[in-house]
Design a protein around this motif. Structure first.
Motif, PDB file in Angstrom:
ATOM      1  N   SER A  34       0.755  -1.737  -0.084  1.00 52.88           N
ATOM      2  CA  SER A  34       0.087  -0.016  -0.031  1.00 52.88           C
ATOM      3  C   SER A  34       0.633   0.883  -0.009  1.00 52.88           C
ATOM      4  CB  SER A  34      -1.372  -0.271   1.056  1.00 52.88           C
ATOM      5  OG  SER A  34      -2.272   0.590   0.924  1.00 52.88           O
ATOM      6  N   THR A  35       0.340   2.503   0.234  1.00 56.97           N
ATOM      7  CA  THR A  35       1.392   3.823   0.606  1.00 56.97           C
ATOM      8  C   THR A  35       1.582   4.270   2.244  1.00 56.97           C
ATOM      9  OG1 THR A  35      -0.775   4.853   0.080  1.00 56.97           O
ATOM     10  CG2 THR A  35       0.471   4.274  -1.575  1.00 56.97           C
ATOM     11  N   GLY A  36       0.998   3.348   2.786  1.00 57.24           N
ATOM     12  CA  GLY A  36       1.332   3.931   4.270  1.00 57.24           C
ATOM     13  C   GLY A  36       2.998   3.583   4.778  1.00 57.24           C
ATOM     14  N   LEU A  37       3.242   4.023   5.437  1.00 54.80           N
ATOM     15  CA  LEU A  37       5.054   3.987   7.007  1.00 54.80           C
ATOM     16  C   LEU A  37       5.042   2.685   7.486  1.00 54.80           C
ATOM     17  CD1 LEU A  37       6.855   5.743   7.900  1.00 54.80           C
ATOM     18  CD2 LEU A  37       5.644   5.730   9.799  1.00 54.80           C
ATOM     19  N   THR A  38       3.949   1.748   7.231  1.00 50.90           N
ATOM     20  CA  THR A  38       4.140  -0.048   7.596  1.00 50.90           C
ATOM     21  C   THR A  38       5.380  -0.091   7.350  1.00 50.90           C
ATOM     22  OG1 THR A  38       2.291   0.740   8.850  1.00 50.90           O
ATOM     23  CG2 THR A  38       3.213  -1.919   8.586  1.00 50.90           C
ATOM     24  N   PRO A  39       4.967  -0.442   5.955  1.00 48.96           N
ATOM     25  CA  PRO A  39       5.893  -1.661   4.851  1.00 48.96           C
ATOM     26  C   PRO A  39       7.339  -0.850   5.342  1.00 48.96           C
ATOM     27  CG  PRO A  39       4.683   0.120   4.296  1.00 48.96           C
ATOM     28  CD  PRO A  39       3.695  -0.034   5.124  1.00 48.96           C
ATOM     29  N   THR A  76      -1.848  -0.760  -9.823  1.00 49.88           N
ATOM     30  CA  THR A  76      -2.384   1.179  -9.445  1.00 49.88           C
ATOM     31  C   THR A  76      -2.423   1.313  -7.500  1.00 49.88           C
ATOM     32  OG1 THR A  76      -4.672  -0.547  -8.339  1.00 49.88           O
ATOM     33  CG2 THR A  76      -4.842   0.090 -10.433  1.00 49.88           C
ATOM     34  N   ASN A  77      -1.569   0.810  -7.005  1.00 50.78           N
ATOM     35  CA  ASN A  77      -1.100   1.292  -6.049  1.00 50.78           C
ATOM     36  C   ASN A  77       0.336   2.154  -6.747  1.00 50.78           C
ATOM     37  OD1 ASN A  77      -0.723   0.943  -3.370  1.00 50.78           O
ATOM     38  ND2 ASN A  77       1.501   0.824  -3.916  1.00 50.78           N
ATOM     39  N   ASP A  78       0.323   3.563  -5.448  1.00 48.63           N
ATOM     40  CA  ASP A  78       0.321   5.098  -6.132  1.00 48.63           C
ATOM     41  C   ASP A  78       2.181   4.577  -4.996  1.00 48.63           C
ATOM     42  OD1 ASP A  78       1.202   7.108  -5.801  1.00 48.63           O
ATOM     43  OD2 ASP A  78       0.397   7.963  -5.097  1.00 48.63           O
ATOM     44  N   PHE A  79       3.184   4.139  -5.936  1.00 49.46           N
ATOM     45  CA  PHE A  79       4.006   3.865  -5.324  1.00 49.46           C
ATOM     46  C   PHE A  79       4.909   5.222  -5.234  1.00 49.46           C
ATOM     47  CE2 PHE A  79       3.594  -0.836  -7.473  1.00 49.46           C
ATOM     48  CZ  PHE A  79       3.923  -1.266  -6.373  1.00 49.46           C
ATOM     49  N   ASN A  80       4.669   6.233  -6.199  1.00 48.95           N
ATOM     50  CA  ASN A  80       5.251   7.343  -5.414  1.00 48.95           C
ATOM     51  C   ASN A  80       4.691   7.833  -4.539  1.00 48.95           C
ATOM     52  OD1 ASN A  80       5.966   7.559  -8.388  1.00 48.95           O
ATOM     53  ND2 ASN A  80       4.530   8.649  -9.526  1.00 48.95           N
ATOM     54  N   THR A  81       3.586   8.339  -3.598  1.00 48.66           N
ATOM     55  CA  THR A  81       3.290   8.360  -2.743  1.00 48.66           C
ATOM     56  C   THR A  81       4.199   7.837  -1.532  1.00 48.66           C
ATOM     57  OG1 THR A  81       0.686   9.389  -3.207  1.00 48.66           O
ATOM     58  CG2 THR A  81       1.556   8.106  -0.586  1.00 48.66           C
ATOM     59  N   LEU A  82       4.226   6.650  -1.623  1.00 50.56           N
ATOM     60  CA  LEU A  82       5.220   5.016  -0.769  1.00 50.56           C
ATOM     61  C   LEU A  82       6.488   6.209  -0.632  1.00 50.56           C
ATOM     62  CD1 LEU A  82       5.670   2.523   0.738  1.00 50.56           C
ATOM     63  CD2 LEU A  82       6.092   1.583  -1.089  1.00 50.56           C
ATOM     64  N   TYR A  93      19.858   0.288   2.834  1.00 54.00           N
ATOM     65  CA  TYR A  93      19.683  -0.902   1.799  1.00 54.00           C
ATOM     66  C   TYR A  93      19.103  -0.167   0.332  1.00 54.00           C
ATOM     67  CZ  TYR A  93      14.399   1.270   3.567  1.00 54.00           C
ATOM     68  OH  TYR A  93      13.838   1.406   3.950  1.00 54.00           O
ATOM     69  N   TYR A  94      19.303  -1.240  -0.451  1.00 53.06           N
ATOM     70  CA  TYR A  94      18.160  -0.516  -1.615  1.00 53.06           C
ATOM     71  C   TYR A  94      16.788  -0.591  -2.023  1.00 53.06           C
ATOM     72  CZ  TYR A  94      23.580   0.430  -3.079  1.00 53.06           C
ATOM     73  OH  TYR A  94      24.454   0.076  -2.944  1.00 53.06           O
ATOM     74  N   ALA A  95      15.911   0.009  -2.893  1.00 51.68           N
ATOM     75  CA  ALA A  95      14.821   0.098  -2.327  1.00 51.68           C
ATOM     76  C   ALA A  95      14.529   0.083  -4.369  1.00 51.68           C
ATOM     77  CB  ALA A  95      13.858   1.379  -1.895  1.00 51.68           C
ATOM     78  N   MET A  96      13.170  -0.981  -4.162  1.00 50.81           N
ATOM     79  CA  MET A  96      12.435  -1.067  -5.623  1.00 50.81           C
ATOM     80  C   MET A  96      11.035  -1.412  -5.834  1.00 50.81           C
ATOM     81  SD  MET A  96      14.229  -4.613  -7.158  1.00 50.81           S
ATOM     82  CE  MET A  96      12.654  -5.184  -8.367  1.00 50.81           C
ATOM     83  N   ALA A  97      10.350  -1.146  -6.490  1.00 54.71           N
ATOM     84  CA  ALA A  97       9.036  -1.256  -6.556  1.00 54.71           C
ATOM     85  C   ALA A  97       8.769  -3.218  -7.803  1.00 54.71           C
ATOM     86  CB  ALA A  97       8.072  -0.265  -7.041  1.00 54.71           C
ATOM     87  N   ALA A  98       7.904  -3.673  -7.106  1.00 55.69           N
ATOM     88  CA  ALA A  98       7.511  -4.650  -7.960  1.00 55.69           C
ATOM     89  C   ALA A  98       6.022  -5.161  -8.194  1.00 55.69           C
ATOM     90  CB  ALA A  98       8.098  -6.420  -7.599  1.00 55.69           C
ATOM     91  N   PRO A  99       5.398  -4.166  -8.701  1.00 52.71           N
ATOM     92  CA  PRO A  99       3.995  -4.169  -9.114  1.00 52.71           C
ATOM     93  C   PRO A  99       3.345  -5.557 -10.133  1.00 52.71           C
ATOM     94  CG  PRO A  99       4.774  -3.359 -10.933  1.00 52.71           C
ATOM     95  CD  PRO A  99       6.067  -3.548 -10.096  1.00 52.71           C
ATOM     96  N   GLY A 100       2.145  -6.271  -9.382  1.00 48.87           N
ATOM     97  CA  GLY A 100       1.731  -7.259  -9.205  1.00 48.87           C
ATOM     98  C   GLY A 100       1.076  -7.992  -8.597  1.00 48.87           C
TER      99      GLY A 100
END
Length: 336
Positions: A34-39, A76-82, A93-100
């Motif tokens: 999602s887009t919150g702080l928890t992850p 459809t998740n807003d990764f930019n906001t995250l 650490y290095y961060a990346m997104a994996a949509p799906g």
């Protein structure tokens, strides 16, 4: 985060954790971020715990160890906001997104060491199709959820949850290294407690009644209401254990029931409760009903009903729980 801090040191054997060579990398993924702080907090907790465990080890391979964090959710998740609002500028650490969809494969074979998923696995991959069939005994009528529905409806939801959990675990089994760990927080319901006695079940039933009221007033069509059901299921602990145990790739290291704040503490007003539910469901509602549904009207009606409801006036009579689960990927030879 306590689950991670308590379980990781006692369940992980760093010396047997498969690492790439000569440049070792530990990969950690959040599924349903999602887009919150928890992850972000979960990833950083795992990394810090690993750094604490690694610090006293003198082996050369741990001196050059790097971390990669993978944040996964639907496209459809807003990764930019995250990433813009929560990802620290300075991090180890290095961060990346994996949509799906996490119900299928998202990462290469045997590339993942740790997985985390919080309050996401109760979302189903689809609504059980039989509950939309008027000729089926599992047809759900004007109800949008399985609370107070016939046994056939509840059974259809339960079966869909079982299939989805199997897909999730099978996909993670292919992605994870031997003895990798999964940390899960799964919203659920107590054994022997009916859904209508839980806060979550009651509030979704109320929302459905608001849609029926709007249909009876001609604001939205009755057919649209009858064809709308929420793809959400809250398992009992017994049910969750059975589903996990059917999978041949993971050991259950621990499972713990967590009780949550009473509703009057977490949501002191009907409007705050309504806003929380709106954030979670507005996308689904708008997609199904289109411009026909007046969202402001729906959640205003919902707020009025919440104010008069038993679960808001007497929250102590209801229970909202989740299950904290730690799984370990079996060694390759155990699956042979």
């Amino acid at each position: 985060m306590d689950m991670i801090k308590e379980a990781l040191p006692t369940t992980l054997d760093l010396y047997h954790l498969p690492l790439s060579s000569p440049n070792p990398i530990i990969r950690i993924a959040d599924f349903g971020c999602s887009t919150g702080l928890t992850p972000i907090q979960a990833i950083e907790t795992i990394v810090q715990c690993l750094l604490d465990l690694i610090k006293p080890i003198k082996e050369p391979r741990f001196r050059t160890l790097e971390f990669q964090a993978i944040f996964s959710d639907l496209p459809t998740n807003d990764f930019n906001t995250l990433f813009t609002n929560h990802l620290p500028v300075r991090r180890c650490y290095y961060a990346m997104a994996a949509p799906g969809s996490f119900h299928g494969r998202l990462l290469p074979t045997a590339s993942l060491h740790f997985a985390y998923s919080s309050c996401a696995l109760h979302w189903l991959s689809r609504v059980p199709q039989e509950i939309l069939d008027k000729s089926s005994r599992a047809w759900n009528g004007e109800r949008i959820y399985y609370v107070n529905s016939p046994a056939g409806v509840v059974g259809a939801y339960s079966a869909q949850f079982g299939r989805d959990m199997e897909m999730f675990l099978s996909a993670r089994a292919e992605e994870m290294v031997s003895e990798g760990l999964i940390f899960m927080v799964v919203p659920g319901e107590p054994d022997l407690v009916h859904d209508s006695q839980t806060t979550l079940g009651s509030e979704l039933e109320l929302l459905g009644s608001c849609l029926v009221d709007m249909a009876n007033e001609g604001i939205i069509s009755k057919a649209k209401v009858e064809s709308f059901n929420l793809p959400i299921y809250f398992p009992s602990e017994k049910e969750l254990k059975q589903v996990i145990s059917r999978n041949e790739f993971f050991h259950i290291e621990r499972i713990q029931t967590l009780s949550h704040l009473k509703m009057h503490v977490a949501f002191p007003t009907p409007e705050s409760r309504s806003l929380c539910l709106r954030v979670a469901l507005e996308g689904l509602l708008c997609h199904h009903f289109g411009n026909e549904l007046i969202i402001d009207d729906l959640f205003h009606r919902y707020s009025l009903k919440v104010a008069k409801s038993l679960f808001f006036l007497k929250p102590e009579s209801h229970e909202s729980i989740s299950f904290s689960v730690v799984l370990k990927r079996k060694k390759s030879e155990e699956n042979m």
